[in-house]
Scaffold this motif. Structure first.
Motif, PDB file in Angstrom:
ATOM      1  N   TYR A   1       4.370   9.086   9.024  1.00 32.79           N
ATOM      2  CA  TYR A   1       3.026   8.895   9.575  1.00 32.79           C
ATOM      3  C   TYR A   1       2.747   7.415   9.765  1.00 32.79           C
ATOM      4  O   TYR A   1       3.276   6.584   9.042  1.00 32.79           O
ATOM      5  CB  TYR A   1       1.964   9.514   8.663  1.00 32.79           C
ATOM      6  CG  TYR A   1       2.007  11.017   8.684  1.00 32.79           C
ATOM      7  CD1 TYR A   1       1.218  11.739   9.566  1.00 32.79           C
ATOM      8  CD2 TYR A   1       2.866  11.708   7.848  1.00 32.79           C
ATOM      9  CE1 TYR A   1       1.280  13.115   9.604  1.00 32.79           C
ATOM     10  CE2 TYR A   1       2.935  13.086   7.876  1.00 32.79           C
ATOM     11  CZ  TYR A   1       2.140  13.784   8.754  1.00 32.79           C
ATOM     12  OH  TYR A   1       2.204  15.140   8.797  1.00 32.79           O
ATOM     13  N   GLU A   2       1.925   7.117  10.723  1.00 38.86           N
ATOM     14  CA  GLU A   2       1.628   5.721  11.052  1.00 38.86           C
ATOM     15  C   GLU A   2       0.156   5.590  11.414  1.00 38.86           C
ATOM     16  O   GLU A   2      -0.406   6.463  12.075  1.00 38.86           O
ATOM     17  CB  GLU A   2       2.469   5.297  12.251  1.00 38.86           C
ATOM     18  CG  GLU A   2       2.092   3.970  12.829  1.00 38.86           C
ATOM     19  CD  GLU A   2       2.807   3.683  14.146  1.00 38.86           C
ATOM     20  OE1 GLU A   2       2.302   2.841  14.884  1.00 38.86           O
ATOM     21  OE2 GLU A   2       3.841   4.299  14.426  1.00 38.86           O
ATOM     22  N   ALA A   3      -0.441   4.530  10.950  1.00 41.13           N
ATOM     23  CA  ALA A   3      -1.789   4.172  11.388  1.00 41.13           C
ATOM     24  C   ALA A   3      -1.864   2.649  11.359  1.00 41.13           C
ATOM     25  O   ALA A   3      -1.594   2.034  10.336  1.00 41.13           O
ATOM     26  CB  ALA A   3      -2.848   4.781  10.489  1.00 41.13           C
TER      27      ALA A   3
ATOM     28  N   GLY B   1       0.814  -1.204   0.000  1.00 39.39           N
ATOM     29  CA  GLY B   1       0.000   0.000   0.000  1.00 39.39           C
ATOM     30  C   GLY B   1       0.847   1.254   0.000  1.00 39.39           C
ATOM     31  O   GLY B   1       2.040   1.240   0.262  1.00 39.39           O
ATOM     32  N   GLU B   2       0.204   2.358  -0.323  1.00 40.73           N
ATOM     33  CA  GLU B   2       0.882   3.642  -0.302  1.00 40.73           C
ATOM     34  C   GLU B   2       1.027   4.108   1.140  1.00 40.73           C
ATOM     35  O   GLU B   2       0.273   3.705   2.013  1.00 40.73           O
ATOM     36  CB  GLU B   2       0.079   4.650  -1.096  1.00 40.73           C
ATOM     37  CG  GLU B   2       0.015   4.322  -2.581  1.00 40.73           C
ATOM     38  CD  GLU B   2      -0.733   5.384  -3.364  1.00 40.73           C
ATOM     39  OE1 GLU B   2      -0.696   6.558  -2.961  1.00 40.73           O
ATOM     40  OE2 GLU B   2      -1.330   5.015  -4.373  1.00 40.73           O
TER      41      GLU B   2
ATOM     42  N   ASP C   1       0.348   2.661  25.728  1.00 38.58           N
ATOM     43  CA  ASP C   1       1.146   3.386  24.735  1.00 38.58           C
ATOM     44  C   ASP C   1       0.269   3.919  23.606  1.00 38.58           C
ATOM     45  O   ASP C   1       0.426   5.065  23.176  1.00 38.58           O
ATOM     46  CB  ASP C   1       2.243   2.486  24.154  1.00 38.58           C
ATOM     47  CG  ASP C   1       3.338   2.159  25.145  1.00 38.58           C
ATOM     48  OD1 ASP C   1       3.392   2.776  26.228  1.00 38.58           O
ATOM     49  OD2 ASP C   1       4.150   1.247  24.833  1.00 38.58           O
ATOM     50  N   GLU C   2      -0.650   3.096  23.117  1.00 33.45           N
ATOM     51  CA  GLU C   2      -1.537   3.519  22.026  1.00 33.45           C
ATOM     52  C   GLU C   2      -2.474   4.639  22.496  1.00 33.45           C
ATOM     53  O   GLU C   2      -2.740   5.581  21.752  1.00 33.45           O
ATOM     54  CB  GLU C   2      -2.352   2.336  21.511  1.00 33.45           C
ATOM     55  CG  GLU C   2      -1.528   1.311  20.745  1.00 33.45           C
ATOM     56  CD  GLU C   2      -1.109   1.806  19.368  1.00 33.45           C
ATOM     57  OE1 GLU C   2      -1.977   1.953  18.496  1.00 33.45           O
ATOM     58  OE2 GLU C   2       0.102   2.059  19.179  1.00 33.45           O
ATOM     59  N   THR C   3      -2.961   4.540  23.715  1.00 28.95           N
ATOM     60  CA  THR C   3      -3.840   5.575  24.261  1.00 28.95           C
ATOM     61  C   THR C   3      -3.101   6.908  24.349  1.00 28.95           C
ATOM     62  O   THR C   3      -3.635   7.955  23.968  1.00 28.95           O
ATOM     63  CB  THR C   3      -4.369   5.151  25.643  1.00 28.95           C
ATOM     64  OG1 THR C   3      -5.113   3.930  25.497  1.00 28.95           O
ATOM     65  CG2 THR C   3      -5.259   6.214  26.254  1.00 28.95           C
ATOM     66  N   GLU C   4      -1.876   6.856  24.830  1.00 31.88           N
ATOM     67  CA  GLU C   4      -1.079   8.091  24.927  1.00 31.88           C
ATOM     68  C   GLU C   4      -0.799   8.668  23.539  1.00 31.88           C
ATOM     69  O   GLU C   4      -0.985   9.866  23.305  1.00 31.88           O
ATOM     70  CB  GLU C   4       0.237   7.813  25.656  1.00 31.88           C
ATOM     71  CG  GLU C   4       1.101   9.047  25.793  1.00 31.88           C
ATOM     72  CD  GLU C   4       2.421   8.794  26.508  1.00 31.88           C
ATOM     73  OE1 GLU C   4       3.259   9.718  26.506  1.00 31.88           O
ATOM     74  OE2 GLU C   4       2.621   7.699  27.061  1.00 31.88           O
ATOM     75  N   LYS C   5      -0.351   7.813  22.620  1.00 34.27           N
ATOM     76  CA  LYS C   5       0.001   8.277  21.270  1.00 34.27           C
ATOM     77  C   LYS C   5      -1.199   8.910  20.581  1.00 34.27           C
ATOM     78  O   LYS C   5      -1.123  10.038  20.089  1.00 34.27           O
ATOM     79  CB  LYS C   5       0.544   7.112  20.440  1.00 34.27           C
ATOM     80  CG  LYS C   5       0.815   7.490  18.986  1.00 34.27           C
ATOM     81  CD  LYS C   5       1.457   6.361  18.203  1.00 34.27           C
ATOM     82  CE  LYS C   5       0.551   5.183  18.064  1.00 34.27           C
ATOM     83  NZ  LYS C   5       1.134   4.103  17.245  1.00 34.27           N
TER      84      LYS C   5
END
Length: 85
Positions: free
Chosen positions: A8-10, A2-3, A68-72
Motif C-alpha cells: 500500500y502507498e500513500a 513510520g509503520e 499519473d496521480e489522478t489515474e491512480k
C-alpha cells in the motif's frame, strides 16, 4: 520510521501551478527559479527537516505526475465506491 502496510502507498506532494493560458516563457522562468530554490542547500535541509524530498523537474514532468496521480487515485476512489459529499 513510520509503520506501513506492505503493498500500500500513500504520499503527499506539493507543486506550483499557473493558469493554462500562462505564456511559455513565464512558465519556463518560474520553473527555472523554483528548481534553483530546490537546489539551494538551506532549502533542501529545511525540506528534509519537514520530512520532504525535493523533486525538481520540468513542467512536462509535473504534468505527468498530476496525470499519473489522478489515474491512480481515481481507481482507488472507484474501487472503494467513494462518493462526494
Amino acid at each position: 520510521m513510520g509503520e506501513f502496510v506492505p503493498g500500500y502507498e500513500a504520499t503527499a506532494w506539493y507543486g506550483i501551478g499557473a493558469p493554462r493560458a500562462t505564456p511559455a516563457e513565464i512558465v519556463d522562468k518560474l520553473n527555472k527559479e523554483v528548481n534553483a530554490a530546490l537546489a539551494d542547500p538551506k532549502m533542501r535541509a529545511r525540506l528534509a527537516d519537514l520530512g520532504g524530498t525535493p523533486l525538481p523537474g520540468s513542467p512536462a514532468q509535473f504534468g505527468k505526475l498530476i496525470a499519473d496521480e489522478t489515474e491512480k487515485w481515481g481507481k482507488v476512489i472507484k474501487f472503494a465506491g467513494i462518493k462526494p459529499q
